[in-house]
Design an enzyme around this catalytic site. Structure first.
Site, short mmCIF file in Angstrom:
data_model
loop_
_atom_site.label_atom_id
_atom_site.label_comp_id
_atom_site.label_asym_id
_atom_site.label_seq_id
_atom_site.Cartn_x
_atom_site.Cartn_y
_atom_site.Cartn_z
N LYS A 1 0.86 -1.19 0.00
CA LYS A 1 0.00 0.00 0.00
C LYS A 1 0.90 1.24 0.00
O LYS A 1 1.95 1.24 0.64
CB LYS A 1 -0.88 -0.02 1.27
CG LYS A 1 -1.68 1.25 1.52
CD LYS A 1 -2.81 1.45 0.53
CE LYS A 1 -3.52 2.80 0.75
NZ LYS A 1 -4.44 3.12 -0.34
N CYS B 1 -1.87 9.99 -6.50
CA CYS B 1 -3.00 9.73 -5.60
C CYS B 1 -4.07 10.81 -5.80
O CYS B 1 -3.79 12.00 -5.68
CB CYS B 1 -2.57 9.71 -4.13
SG CYS B 1 -4.02 9.44 -3.08
C1 DHB Z 1 -5.24 6.14 -2.84
C2 DHB Z 1 -5.79 6.03 -4.09
C3 DHB Z 1 -4.97 5.88 -5.17
O1 DHB Z 1 -5.44 5.74 -6.42
C4 DHB Z 1 -3.59 5.88 -4.99
O2 DHB Z 1 -2.76 5.78 -6.01
C5 DHB Z 1 -3.07 5.98 -3.74
C6 DHB Z 1 -3.90 6.11 -2.68
C7 DHB Z 1 -6.07 6.32 -1.65
O3 DHB Z 1 -7.04 7.07 -1.71
O4 DHB Z 1 -5.72 5.75 -0.60
#
Ligand code: DHB
Length: 300
Positions: free
Chosen positions: A36, A119
């Site tokens: 993540k 993000c």
């Molecule tokens: C999140 C969403 C994304 O598309 C990403 O690349 C990183 C984080 C999020 O909202 O956590």
């Protein structure tokens, strides 16, 4: 980096936040483990509901919930036993934060680092990837100090000229791979019966992924492959559900495949199913290896 016969793994964000999730990817047939996206401090993320799924698309506004970079740097060595490439994903809120985060993951036992410049869910913050000057500055500093392979995760771009500039700079900096693409940044959906948004954060607007994103992602893969003349390895993401999708992205120019929405839907068993499906598909088509088909789409 992606030399496996079936380089299929998770897209960052899906099934990879807790140690339990990561262990499950380790035990599955995923060929790499992508973490993540980590931030300097742990984050709870956005208020719920923050994820919505239909047969055609997913909508997410998670807001980077994660356990913080120090936690992931601490547990990464426990995942070595799965003998798969371990890929960190980092996102800072400023150039300085990106560099501090990078120093931390560079010292830990990751094999590669994906720099997440895309993000979509941070209220009041634009996407770094749409600010080319700052993005290039961050990446230049990272490439000077890296001991790892470095990839960059990008959002869809809207003009060919932008992609040309990005490709030129990435080749100059010797970026190891690009991940195309992150979710389309401004999606929303409305429940007509309730007359309300389906997710809560940021006016109900979040990142759009899944099947509906595939034509958008394919165009990015084609242009990055063509403009780089195949010199920039591409990890494709966007609505991959079966062997057909993987073959299509291969013809467009991808050499690896990350599964987001469909992993959310089915869990890590998807990896063995996809591999089986792909093996049968290639056998029927009499194609020995996907590698011989990378970027081989015919133009009319
Ligand atoms: C999140 C969403 C994304 O598309 C990403 O690349 C990183 C984080 C999020 O909202 O956590």
């Amino acid at each position: 980096m992606f030399n496996q016969d079936f380089p299929i793994f998770n897209a960052s964000g899906v099934w990879c936040t807790t140690k339990k999730d990561l262990e499950e990817l380790g035990k599955s047939e995923a060929e790499a483990i992508v973490f993540k996206t980590m931030t300097l401090l742990p984050r709870q993320g956005n208020p719920e509901p923050r994820f919505f799924l239909t047969d055609d698309f997913s909508l997410n506004s998670m807001g980077l919930p994660n356990l913080g970079v120090d936690y992931y740097c601490q547990i990464v060595s426990d995942l070595k036993k799965y003998k798969k490439p371990l890929i960190a994903s980092i996102a800072g809120f400023s150039e300085k934060e990106f560099l501090i985060l990078f120093d931390k993951v560079n010292k830990a036992s990751f094999d590669a680092v994906e720099i997440n410049l895309s993000c979509p869910n941070l209220e009041g913050k634009g996407l770094f990837a749409y600010d080319l000057k700052t993005s290039f500055s961050i990446l230049k500093k990272i490439m000077k100090k890296t001991k790892k392979k470095v990839g960059v995760k990008l959002p869809p771009y809207f003009e060919r000229e932008t992609i040309k500039k990005v490709v030129e700079e990435f080749l100059k900096l010797k970026i190891d791979f690009v991940t195309l693409v992150n979710s389309y940044p401004l999606g929303c959906f409305i429940d007509v019966k309730k007359e309300e948004m389906v997710i809560k954060p940021n006016l109900g607007i979040g990142g759009l992924g899944g099947k509906i994103l595939q034509p958008v992602a394919l165009a990015q893969v084609v242009l990055f492959y063509q403009y780089s003349k195949g010199r920039l390895p591409i990890v494709s993401v966007g609505g991959i559900e079966n062997a057909f999708d993987i073959y299509r992205y291969t013809l467009a120019g991808a050499s690896a495949f990350a599964i987001g929405t469909e992993l959310w839907r089915q869990g890590p068993k998807i990896f063995s199913d996809l591999k089986k499906d792909l093996k049968n598909f290639l056998k029927k088509k009499k194609v020995k290896s996907l590698k011989e088909k990378i970027g081989q789409v015919k133009f009319l």
